[in-house]
Design an enzyme around this catalytic site. Sequence first.
Site, PDB file in Angstrom:
ATOM      1  N   LYS A 169       0.830  -1.199   0.000  1.00 32.96           N
ATOM      2  CA  LYS A 169       0.000   0.000   0.000  1.00 32.96           C
ATOM      3  C   LYS A 169       0.869   1.256   0.000  1.00 32.96           C
ATOM      4  O   LYS A 169       0.608   2.210  -0.746  1.00 32.96           O
ATOM      5  CB  LYS A 169      -0.919   0.014   1.221  1.00 32.96           C
ATOM      6  CG  LYS A 169      -1.939   1.150   1.185  1.00 32.96           C
ATOM      7  CD  LYS A 169      -2.554   1.408   2.546  1.00 32.96           C
ATOM      8  CE  LYS A 169      -1.636   2.262   3.387  1.00 32.96           C
ATOM      9  NZ  LYS A 169      -2.248   2.724   4.653  1.00 32.96           N
ATOM     10  N   ASP A 187      -6.559   0.899   1.188  1.00 28.47           N
ATOM     11  CA  ASP A 187      -6.565   1.009   2.645  1.00 28.47           C
ATOM     12  C   ASP A 187      -7.907   0.500   3.158  1.00 28.47           C
ATOM     13  O   ASP A 187      -8.666  -0.125   2.407  1.00 28.47           O
ATOM     14  CB  ASP A 187      -6.314   2.459   3.081  1.00 28.47           C
ATOM     15  CG  ASP A 187      -7.458   3.388   2.685  1.00 28.47           C
ATOM     16  OD1 ASP A 187      -8.376   2.960   1.946  1.00 28.47           O
ATOM     17  OD2 ASP A 187      -7.441   4.554   3.121  1.00 28.47           O
TER      18      ASP A 187
END
Length: 259
Positions: A169, A187
């Site tokens: 991420k 997320d």
Amino acid sequence: MSKITRRAVVKSRPKSATKSKWRTAALSRAAKSGARKKASAPAAKKPKPWTDAEVREAFERFRKANPEPKGELEHLNPFTLLVAVVLSAQATDAGVNRATRSLFLVADTPQKMLALGEEKLRDYIKTVGLYRTKARNVIALSEKLIREFGGEVPRTRPEIESLPGAGRKTANVVLNMAFGERTMAVDTHVFRVGNRTGLAPGKTPLEVELGLERVIPSEFMLHAHHWLILHGRYTCLARQPRCAVCLINDLCRWPEKTI
């Protein structure tokens, strides 16, 4: 003299055997009952996948409402962005920003971060969750950037992921925001929106990421993860989604939506 009649003595079964038999019979009945209920229960319907036209319509609406969405983590350059994203794990962007505003005034490069040192860095970020571990990671990634990448943030996902404290991420956010790559950072907000709406359901962030990359047209990918993050943060809330003001409530597949 009366005749004595002797009755045959019937030996009783051991109590343990009787209990065992009853227990086995009860378990068998319960199993059969459960099987019947399971067989009669209707299978949960999978939501109908979005059509290409619906996906395009959703992102057209996002673009019209917010043509140039921006990430909410404050930063000065690719290095400070990298640090901010590493600090944002299990923390809010607002909380990270409060800590980094003063930090980045004194340490906006790997060299300055090393000069600051781990102990002083902890003082700047102590309001951020897991600050001790994060301070250690920021110092370690600064050392690695200087040692292996000439003090510059690398521009490939594997290289960024090799840095302490940085995962997929983090790499996707940095590649997108610092270098303009069409990456999808997943997320908690994007994960929720992808699953709840049925746009790209998946059991893991990677499944949702790959699903979104498959369905979102290329022309929207530069800003797509920002639109989805902001949508999840301010509209498609975890506990009480604001379906009445949702831009895509007519397209959403969530069976519990209220409009």
